[in-house]
Write an enzyme that holds these catalytic residues in place. Structure first.
Site, PDB file in Angstrom:
ATOM      1  N   GLU A   1     -61.311   2.233 -29.378  1.00 26.26           N
ATOM      2  CA  GLU A   1     -60.386   1.497 -28.683  1.00 26.26           C
ATOM      3  C   GLU A   1     -59.327   2.259 -28.573  1.00 26.26           C
ATOM      4  O   GLU A   1     -58.312   2.746 -28.962  1.00 26.26           O
ATOM      5  CB  GLU A   1     -60.210   0.002 -29.280  1.00 26.26           C
ATOM      6  CG  GLU A   1     -59.236  -0.499 -28.255  1.00 26.26           C
ATOM      7  CD  GLU A   1     -60.201  -1.452 -27.631  1.00 26.26           C
ATOM      8  OE1 GLU A   1     -61.803  -1.541 -27.227  1.00 26.26           O
ATOM      9  OE2 GLU A   1     -59.316  -2.399 -26.494  1.00 26.26           O
TER      10      GLU A   1
ATOM     11  N   GLU B   1     -55.947   1.213 -18.629  1.00 24.70           N
ATOM     12  CA  GLU B   1     -56.068   2.174 -19.747  1.00 24.70           C
ATOM     13  C   GLU B   1     -57.061   3.779 -18.701  1.00 24.70           C
ATOM     14  O   GLU B   1     -57.252   4.269 -18.333  1.00 24.70           O
ATOM     15  CB  GLU B   1     -56.770   2.018 -20.782  1.00 24.70           C
ATOM     16  CG  GLU B   1     -55.275   1.702 -21.329  1.00 24.70           C
ATOM     17  CD  GLU B   1     -55.326   0.572 -22.447  1.00 24.70           C
ATOM     18  OE1 GLU B   1     -54.780  -0.201 -22.948  1.00 24.70           O
ATOM     19  OE2 GLU B   1     -56.774   0.374 -22.977  1.00 24.70           O
TER      20      GLU B   1
ATOM     21  N   ASP C   1     -57.798  -6.153 -28.152  1.00 26.77           N
ATOM     22  CA  ASP C   1     -58.362  -6.019 -29.190  1.00 26.77           C
ATOM     23  C   ASP C   1     -59.837  -6.484 -28.924  1.00 26.77           C
ATOM     24  O   ASP C   1     -60.359  -6.352 -30.258  1.00 26.77           O
ATOM     25  CB  ASP C   1     -57.361  -5.357 -30.634  1.00 26.77           C
ATOM     26  CG  ASP C   1     -56.323  -4.065 -29.410  1.00 26.77           C
ATOM     27  OD1 ASP C   1     -56.829  -4.075 -29.526  1.00 26.77           O
ATOM     28  OD2 ASP C   1     -55.238  -4.056 -30.542  1.00 26.77           O
TER      29      ASP C   1
HETATM   30  C1  GLC Z   1     -51.284  -1.110 -30.375  1.00 28.04           C
HETATM   31  C2  GLC Z   1     -49.677  -1.245 -30.926  1.00 28.04           C
HETATM   32  C3  GLC Z   1     -50.167  -2.316 -32.114  1.00 28.04           C
HETATM   33  C4  GLC Z   1     -49.731  -3.703 -31.581  1.00 28.04           C
HETATM   34  C5  GLC Z   1     -51.278  -3.566 -30.587  1.00 28.04           C
HETATM   35  C6  GLC Z   1     -52.342  -4.288 -30.221  1.00 28.04           C
HETATM   36  O1  GLC Z   1     -51.883  -0.427 -31.731  1.00 28.04           O
HETATM   37  O2  GLC Z   1     -49.335  -0.079 -31.565  1.00 28.04           O
HETATM   38  O3  GLC Z   1     -48.308  -2.316 -31.944  1.00 28.04           O
HETATM   39  O4  GLC Z   1     -50.214  -4.742 -31.723  1.00 28.04           O
HETATM   40  O5  GLC Z   1     -51.678  -1.395 -29.514  1.00 28.04           O
HETATM   41  O6  GLC Z   1     -53.256  -4.001 -29.094  1.00 28.04           O
END
Ligand code: GLC
Length: 511
Positions: free
Chosen positions: A281, A312, A470
């Protein structure tokens, strides 16, 4: 494209994948987890912050485009840049005083699990997978408290020379600090008026200030690396956090050392689990050398699947020597769906990937190498499942479980997403990438790749935007693995074994 049809497809996909998840043995998730201090910016907050600085100095700093936060003025500059376009960004800071300045001058609303690996681990644990093994090199006691309290969530720990799996609360490293990031969330429609700069924020999004304490090292503990075979059977690995790698360290180490170690861990995981599929990711990586190295040395040829957003895609293309395409993607953003699709195909080819999943506000595109064992309907269902999870995350700020996610099936599919996809129709049909019917299903058949696209559910006033990407990527990747596993068992609705005559919906896209 039919709105109602996509609503039905979301429902069908959700229940199909819900059932398939039980076929998975385990998923490994590493490396980054941190605590997110979330502040939803109000117009008053912004005014207050703006008053603290000289407006000319601020404008100058905006033009300098700081890639690292060294002093508070840099925060404001990057905030204005992010808000003007509504584009997410993450900027590192190596200066601990920034944290105290923010506490004094702004404060935060609440703290939550942060970091891609942390967010993904909690999501998968709550989807009731049999086993989710997280690995965080800097797991502090405080950080461990942010992991879901479920029995399926485990972390490796060395006890009497042996690797054992325990809940993070029993596996943390004593006496280490926590990494706290600041998340500045902002809402669409907010009016920003400072100096010569006057604009309305075009979409909900956030700027992340990523703290990089000196002790932060992206690596795998030697003893854990040596005993990786004790993790048990795994179907997939989701890796993230490589952006933490620095060019140079105070002790003389360089990025090559950490890249080398990361590659070794990937190779070992693969050697131990021959069927393992790996997903990375991506996130914003300000340092171009590090961005390029991650793509070319860690990802290319080793990883199967990549998850990323529009910005990205552009940034990755840029360091891979595809400046023109990168510019086309960034210039048009999510409206430039053709450039986005071409960019994803380019990444698939340049990095020798099996799958590139781009998530945008309102739709997702997933480009696939020919020969993938899952058919396009399976891939489409995985994306639709992810869309429902994303709606849950946007509604509640977290995903508590499958039941709660089922309730968010009521969030409507984005009309804007459907419209954006319509703009793609002429291109696809004109270039004979698909027929009109195939387009309605969301299927594209290229020469050296295939693709699936879906409109997604969008919550009009999200509780927070951080972590939605995510959730989408991990949900889709895990959903795909689950369907593949179910098919292997001969139980899937679209399993090749059950396919007599292939209908369009179940057409297997590989040879
Ligand atoms: C990255 C950031 C983190 C956040 C995450 C969300 O990892 O460092 O703070 O929670 O992205 O995607």
């Amino acid at each position: 494209m039919e709105f109602e049809e996509w609503e039905l497809r979301h429902k069908e996909a959700f229940f199909e994948i819900k059932e398939a998840l039980s076929y998975l043995e385990g998923i490994f998730v590493a490396y980054n987890s941190n605590i997110d201090a979330i502040k939803h910016l109000t117009p008053e907050d912004l005014c207050h912050l703006l008053e603290l600085f000289d407006q000319d100095a601020l404008q100058e700093r905006v033009e300098l485009y700081p890639r690292e936060i060294k002093e508070p003025l840099d925060i404001l500059a990057r905030l204005l840049l992010s808000m003007r376009e509504g584009k997410a960004a993450e900027v590192p800071t190596y200066t601990p005083e920034i944290h105290s300045w923010l506490k004094e001058n702004l404060g935060f609303d609440y703290a939550r699990m942060g970091g891609q690996a942390g967010i993904i681990t909690n999501l998968l644990a709550r989807l009731e997978l049999k086993k989710v093994v997280a690995y965080v090199p800097w797991l502090s006691e405080e950080q461990a408290g942010y992991f879901a309290n479920t029995k399926n969530l485990l972390h490796p720990k060395i006890e009497r020379g042996k690797l054992v799996l325990k809940h993070p609360k029993e596996a943390f490293k004593p006496n280490i600090g926590s990494k706290v990031n600041w998340i500045f969330e902002y809402s669409k429609g907010m009016l920003v008026d400072c100096g010569t700069d006057k604009f309305t924020v075009p979409r909900d999004n956030r700027l992340i200030l990523s703290s990089r304490p000196k002790w932060l090292r992206l690596e795998m503990d030697q003893q854990i690396y040596a005993a990786l075979d004790s993790l048990g059977p795994l179907d997939g690995a989701i890796l993230s956090g490589y952006q933490m790698i620095k060019e140079e360290y105070e002790d003389g180490a360089t990025y090559s050392d950490y890249v080398g170690n990361s590659v070794k861990a990937i190779e070992k995981l693969k050697a131990l689990n021959p069927g393992l599929r790996l997903h990375v990711e991506l996130t914003s990586i300000q340092n171009r050398l590090i961005r390029k190295t991650i793509l070319k040395e860690i990802i290319a040829g080793r990883i199967h699947s990549l998850g990323l957003d529009t910005v990205e895609v552009a940034n990755a293309l840029n360091v891979l020597g595809e400046e023109e395409l990168s510019y086309a993607v960034i210039k048009k953003g999510e409206n430039g769906i053709i450039a986005l699709y071409q960019g994803a195909v380019r990444l698939l080819q340049a990095l020798a990937l099996e799958r590139v999943h781009v998530h945008c506000l309102g739709f997702y595109i997933c480009v696939l190498a020919k020969g993938h064992p899952l058919n396009l309907k399976g891939h489409r269902n995985a994306l639709l499942f992810a869309s429902t999870l994303a709606a849950t995350k946007a509604l509640h700020g977290k995903v508590e479980g499958l039941l709660e996610s089922e309730a968010s099936l009521k969030v409507p599919v984005s009309e804007k997403g459907l419209e954006d996809l319509e703009n793609f129709k002429l291109y696809c049909v004109g270039r004979k990438l698909c027929t009109l019917d195939e387009f309605e299903y969301g299927y594209v058949y290229g020469r050296d790749h295939n693709a699936v696209f879906v409109p997604s559910k969008v919550v009009s006033e999200p509780k927070a935007t951080v972590g939605i990407g995510d959730t989408i990527s991990a949900g889709a990747f895990t959903g795909m693995l689950a369907l593949m596993k179910q098919n292997l068992a001969g139980k899937g609705k679209n399993s090749k074994r059950k396919e007599g005559s292939q209908t369009l919906e179940t057409r297997v896209f590989s040879a």
